[in-house]
Design an enzyme around this catalytic site. Sequence first.
Site, short mmCIF file in Angstrom:
data_model
loop_
_atom_site.label_atom_id
_atom_site.label_comp_id
_atom_site.label_asym_id
_atom_site.label_seq_id
_atom_site.Cartn_x
_atom_site.Cartn_y
_atom_site.Cartn_z
NE ARG A 57 -69.88 -17.93 3.43
CZ ARG A 57 -69.63 -18.09 4.91
NH1 ARG A 57 -69.58 -19.34 5.29
NH2 ARG A 57 -69.70 -16.98 5.55
CE1 TYR A 109 -83.87 -18.34 -18.68
CE2 TYR A 109 -82.98 -17.65 -16.33
CZ TYR A 109 -83.19 -18.69 -17.39
OH TYR A 109 -82.73 -20.16 -17.23
CG ASP A 182 -80.36 -10.18 -17.30
OD1 ASP A 182 -79.37 -10.16 -17.95
OD2 ASP A 182 -80.89 -11.42 -16.75
CE LYS A 207 -77.71 -18.48 -20.34
NZ LYS A 207 -78.23 -19.67 -20.20
C1 LIG Z 1 -81.48 -13.32 -19.75
C2 LIG Z 1 -81.04 -14.31 -18.77
N1 LIG Z 1 -80.74 -13.81 -17.37
C3 LIG Z 1 -80.19 -14.92 -16.43
C4 LIG Z 1 -80.16 -16.19 -16.87
C5 LIG Z 1 -79.97 -16.98 -15.56
O1 LIG Z 1 -78.53 -17.46 -15.94
P1 LIG Z 1 -77.83 -19.01 -15.35
O2 LIG Z 1 -78.47 -19.92 -16.20
O3 LIG Z 1 -76.41 -18.88 -15.32
O4 LIG Z 1 -78.36 -18.90 -13.72
C6 LIG Z 1 -80.32 -16.60 -18.18
C7 LIG Z 1 -80.26 -18.07 -18.45
O5 LIG Z 1 -80.72 -18.34 -19.44
C8 LIG Z 1 -80.82 -15.81 -18.90
O6 LIG Z 1 -81.03 -15.81 -20.48
#
Ligand SMILES: Cc1ncc(COP(=O)(O)O)c(C=O)c1O
Length: 381
Positions: A57, A109, A182, A207
Site C-alpha cells: 500500500r 476540470y 495540473d 489521458k
Molecule cells: C485536467 C484534468 N485533471 C484531472 C483529471 C482527473 O483524472 P482521473 O479521471 O484519472 O481521475 C482529468 C480527467 O478528465 C482532467 O481532465
Amino acid sequence: MSDGSLPPGWGDGTRSVHAGDAPPVPGTPLRPSPVFAAPFHLGDQPPRAGGADAYARTEHPTSRAFETAVGELDGGRCLSFATGMAAITAAVMALVSAGDRLVLPADGYYTTRLLARDELERLGVRVEYVPTVEIAGVAARGDLEGARMVFLETPSNPLLDVCDVAAVARAARAAGALLAVDNTTATPLGQRPLALGADLTVGADTKALTGHSDLLLGHVSTSSDEVFDRVKGWRDHTGSTPGAFDAWLGHRSMSTLDLRLTRQGETAAAVAAVLADHPAVTGVRWPWLPSDPSHALAARQMLRPLGIVSAELADETAVSRFLAASRLWTAATSFGGVHSTVDRRAQWGGDAVPAGFLRFSCGIEDTGDVVADLTAALDAA
Ligand SMILES: Cc1ncc(COP(=O)(O)O)c(C=O)c1O
C-alpha cells in the site's frame, strides 16, 4: 527522481523509451515485469530494513519504476496514484489546512472544482475560484498575499486557456504560497511546470501520458523534499497507491508518448484548420492557431502542440448529425488516447459551455483519414 540519469541531450523519443530504465543486467527483461504482492517476506529483519519492501500500500517495485520514469520526464521526484483525482486530492489535502486560502481555476476540470466545493470547503478551506485567464493578473496585482496554494490548470480543460506559469510562480513565491500545476493536457513532454517554477505538478495519466484509454492513473511530482514527504504521507495513510498491473501498463504505455503526441499534434493542426474554415463551426480554440488568444503564451511556455481542439456546432442536433455521419470521431469523454474522440461537454453538466460545444481529442490514426472524415461529417451536420 530526476537525478540526471537521462543524458541532457537526449530527445523526447529516447527519453520516452528509456525513462525509468534500470541499468541492464544480462538475462533480465528489458522492462521489469509487474511484481504482484500485497505483503513481502520480512524474514527476521524489521520492516523496510535496508529499503526492503514490506507492504504494497505504501509503495512497491512496480510503482517505483513508473515513478522513476515520470519523475525523469517531469524533472522531479514522483509519486503515483490510482487516478488523476487521487493525485489532485493528495496534492491539495497534504498541503492545505482548514482556514487556508486556496486559489483555484473557475474553469478547470469539473471534478477538481467539485472536490473543492463539496469536500475542501466543507473542511474549512477558503477556496477562491478565478478564471484561468485572470490568475496571472491577480498574481501581478499582489493579490496572492495570504494564499497557501495556487492551483493552475494550463491549458485548461475544456476551454484551452493558457496561464503564465513562470509569472504566477514568481508571485506565489513572493506571497509565500505554493504553486501546483495540473499538467494533464500538456503532459511532461509538452510543458515542464517544475522548470517554470512550480512547487509541484500533477497529472491525470489516464489521458495522453498512458494514452490507450484502458487505465486510470495519476501522479504528483515535486523538487521539494518537504512537499514529497507530505504527499507520500498522505498516500501512505489514505491508500491511493496504484496497483502493480496498472503501474506496469502505464510505464509500458509511456514508451510511445513522443510518437503519439507528435501524430496527435499534427492531426490537431489539420483539424483546427478545417474547423476554423467550416461554416457550420464557430469558436475554434487551439493554442497553436496564430489567431488563438493563447497563441503567444503557449508558443513561449509550451514545448509542443496539443492534440486537443475545442469548437462549437450550432446545437445538440447538429452534434448528433455530426456523430451519425462520422466513422472515425467516436463519442467518448476523456482525451489523449489513440482513438479520435469527441465529447459534447454540456451533456455532463458543470462546464459553462453552450450545448454544441465539443472537445475534439485527436488520436493516432492517419491524419488524412481523420481530416477527410471530419470534413464529411461536418458537411452532414
Ligand atoms: C485536467 C484534468 N485533471 C484531472 C483529471 C482527473 O483524472 P482521473 O479521471 O484519472 O481521475 C482529468 C480527467 O478528465 C482532467 O481532465
